[in-house]
Enzyme design. Structure first.
Site: not given
Lengths: 249, 213, 249, 213
Positions: B47-48
């Site tokens: 997840s960025e």
């Protein structure tokens, strides 16, 4: 002999510690008002957090009662879910938002944007993080493949390396960074919690004045040197706040 | 002919993700994919906002609200997870360390262009998030999307009409009607939804299709 | 349906785990030989460590018995105090050293350098670290004030930003990185010890094949996600070695 | 006239470092400075190999050989110390976060140029280490050096003859004979070693000196 450079270190807070008779580094300040002292009109302010997680709500709340105007806010979001950022927009004291994802925008932002009363600069999220890091690390500009060939590269210098096109991006330096940490000590060493880390460590590096609200204070030496995420050198002020956990998402 | 529903579309993608891949999922439809990864395969979700090894959404009473994903849902961490800051996270993305990114899209063109961030209409505030970084940086970009708009217009196009997210990067498109590879010769049909024919698909698609060899 | 992309992930080591019937990520390899398999002639090799601290001695030792020739080694030092690096130079299989501080140079390096048998590229230490990080982060080039106006900027492109001169530097990507960690798990998550961290985390990001020797193996889940320094995504192979602590300095 | 010895030179610098500064020390003479910082002042020492809050050299039986400084001596960590990797460490340096760097030098010129990394002689392998990064990046650069060579040649010069480490960055020079500020008007004498006169100093110095106002 005895030429003194005393007092030239404007970034560092020290105090005379009576019991020991030592001059010690102590970046803790008493309250939010003291933490936000000296923010000027026209300031560029880096605001940590991704959504509300890691966003320093109480510092933001303090900014509502501050008199600095014409602010530029740099934040990944436009305040969705945030109790304080929409209220700050509503004061009319924010002239510009630099942001990767201002959707869904809270009503005051939406309205100001539509009526042209707030400027909006959209920056790809990774470019935003890297521009801020670059400012903290003394890199004035770098090349990235992100946004090449898109609207967001319009007017920007591009260059080919090994047959691929890259966009030149500039460091994004700020006057102030507002940071949320989980634990901090008097030297300003910081540890974050979970995904509350996000933009906070790079923003802490990139401002002339880095202001931290921390949930917990630690004694000097309590934080393991191996696990400190933001070394104190980047931090100017620390205020302890019993802020609530982020709301359920 | 029965188009795939959203769950079936997610499952179709999930079945093609091999064990050991590092995968980032865009907002919307792609977030359904982890539920359909075969249980015997270790796939690592990124997840960025600074997570590698994202686990499923927790039951309400076990939520740690300090853990969210890019869609801002509460998540869990698997054993082996790690946390890092945004510059490091996008270093992973831009540096080509993510094996696969699956994004939703408004349009994908036969040259691999993708448009998924702005419809250029003045009544919507533009927002790009990490889509341009992911499109430009991931080793492979797959699009997951409805084949047509609600009005029946093809989203699989010769040339994107909306502003680009990135040029020439999509490798494969999963729609509710078919799976298409983007090749130097344009779109190649890899697979069809149950009951769908090549001819029927072509009639719903504005770009030229070819059969997989 | 059922088009498979299976096996396309060349960087990731997985195995079938019989007891559970699962396909799991497992980057552990049996020994040094297996760890170093596939290094090719002409390879550019990033070598972690500052002096000997954090330098992967046993991987280096294994490289002595390898047949890859014409290597480029990227290392902060030229092997001062290192048991293995001078021996590697002595094999004549290193064509070039990219280095910030090759002094004091061990005898084999000194001799090869004087006789023109090894090429030497001197890079300022911070520029070296940043070029390696840039390679890992997909930044093809950046600007730095370091070395502007000096011999080491000769022939390099320069550019002014806000009245100051900066040098353009390129990403330094490699075929192989040799890394020393303190603890590692089967996903390749790494934790370092003390100043053994140094170049290792950035080098781990910047190679096609990242090979780690670790003093300790940890069970998956034993390393705290908050304290992992190198996430496993950057790592290809992990070999556990009972290496001795660095010698007293 | 009695020139300062090495300890006195280090002590002279140490006395001018205020509490709260972040300080990086170059190889050689500067490494003696911490011993002379007044005990009632907290000064934080940075080592470019990834340490902030470096403490004194430990007694032999307490050495942790995993802890070294840039000179590759074993060190200790103070309470409040932190460890980080090389890119982060030089980010601190290049980003202007280090208040002061004290370097040894072959030569310092009246325009603030410093030469300390190479004598250009073919019989010495060149080595720069972090000197160029520190010179370009620290908020203030001070040089600490002998005023003259063993042969009596001035190291305080109009123009450096050796290859530069950085151009126009030195703010102050501490030698065994004097303390000099680098100003837009050239070297200004701030302080003299006991018994030294301005005229005697000028006779040993190839660059023009002026008196502090």
């Amino acid at each position: 002999m005895g030429v003194s450079c005393h007092g030239a270190g404007k970034r560092v807070k020290t105090r005379f510690d009576e019991p020991t008779g030592y001059f010690v580094i102590d970046k803790r300040v008493r309250n939010i008002e003291a933490a936000l002292e000296g923010i000027k009109d026209g300031a560029v302010i880096l605001l940590g957090g991704f959504g509300v997680v890691g966003q320093p709500q109480e510092l933001l709340g303090g900014l509502l009662h501050h008199d600095a105007r014409d602010l530029t806010i740099v934040s990944n979001n436009a305040g969705f879910g945030s109790p304080s950022l929409p209220l700050l927009f509503a004061t009319g004291r924010v002239a510009k938002l630099i942001c990767s994802f201002p959707r869904p925008a809270p009503p005051p932002f939406e309205e100001l944007y539509r009526s042209g009363k707030i400027a909006l600069e959209i920056v790809p999220q990774g470019t935003l993080a890297e521009r801020i890091r670059a400012a903290g690390c003394g890199i004035p500009a770098f090349y990235t493949p992100t946004a090449a060939g898109t609207e967001l590269a319009r007017g920007k210098e591009t260059r080919e390396f090994k047959g691929r096109t890259y966009v030149m991006e500039h460091a994004l330096h700020a006057d102030v960074a507002l940071i949320q940490a989980w634990r901090a000590d008097r030297w300003g060493n910081l540890i974050y919690r979970g995904t509350g880390r996000n933009f906070n460590p790079v923003m802490a590096m990139a401002a002339d004045l880095t202001i931290v609200q921390t949930r917990h204070l630690a004694e000097l030496g309590e934080l393991d040197p191996e696990t400190v995420v933001t070394p104190g050198i980047f931090v100017d002020r620390v205020v302890q706040i019993d802020s609530p956990d982020p709301p359920q998402a | 002919m029965k188009p795939l529903n959203r769950s079936e579309m997610a499952a179709r993608v999930a079945g093609d993700i091999p064990e050991g891949w590092y995968v980032n999922l865009g907002l919307g439809l792609p977030t359904l994919i982890p539920d359909y990864i075969p249980k015997d395969r270790e796939v690592v979700f990124h997840s960025e906002n600074g997570v590698l090894g994202m686990g499923p959404v927790p039951p309400k009473h076990e939520i740690d609200t300090w853990l969210i994903n890019a869609t801002k849902q509460n998540i869990t961490l698997l054993k082996g997870a790690s946390l890092f800051h945004h510059a490091d996270s996008f270093g992973m993305i831009r540096g080509g360390h993510i094996d696969l990114c699956v994004l939703g899209a408004y349009e994908v063109a036969q040259n691999g262009d993708i448009a998924n961030w702005s419809t250029s209409q003045n009544d919507v505030i533009p927002a790009v998030g990490g889509a341009m970084d992911l499109s430009a940086g991931a080793k492979r970009l797959w699009a997951l999307m409805e084949h047509t708009t609600k009005d029946g217009l093809s989203r699989i196009v010769e040339r994107c009409s909306y502003p680009l997210t990135a040029a020439g990067v999509v490798k494969r498109v999963y729609t509710n009607l078919a799976v298409l590879d983007v090749t130097p010769r344009g779109f190649e049909v890899v697979d069809l939804a149950p009951g769908m024919t090549f001819e029927a698909l072509q009639s719903l698609t504005s770009a030229q299709l070819s059969r997989s060899e």
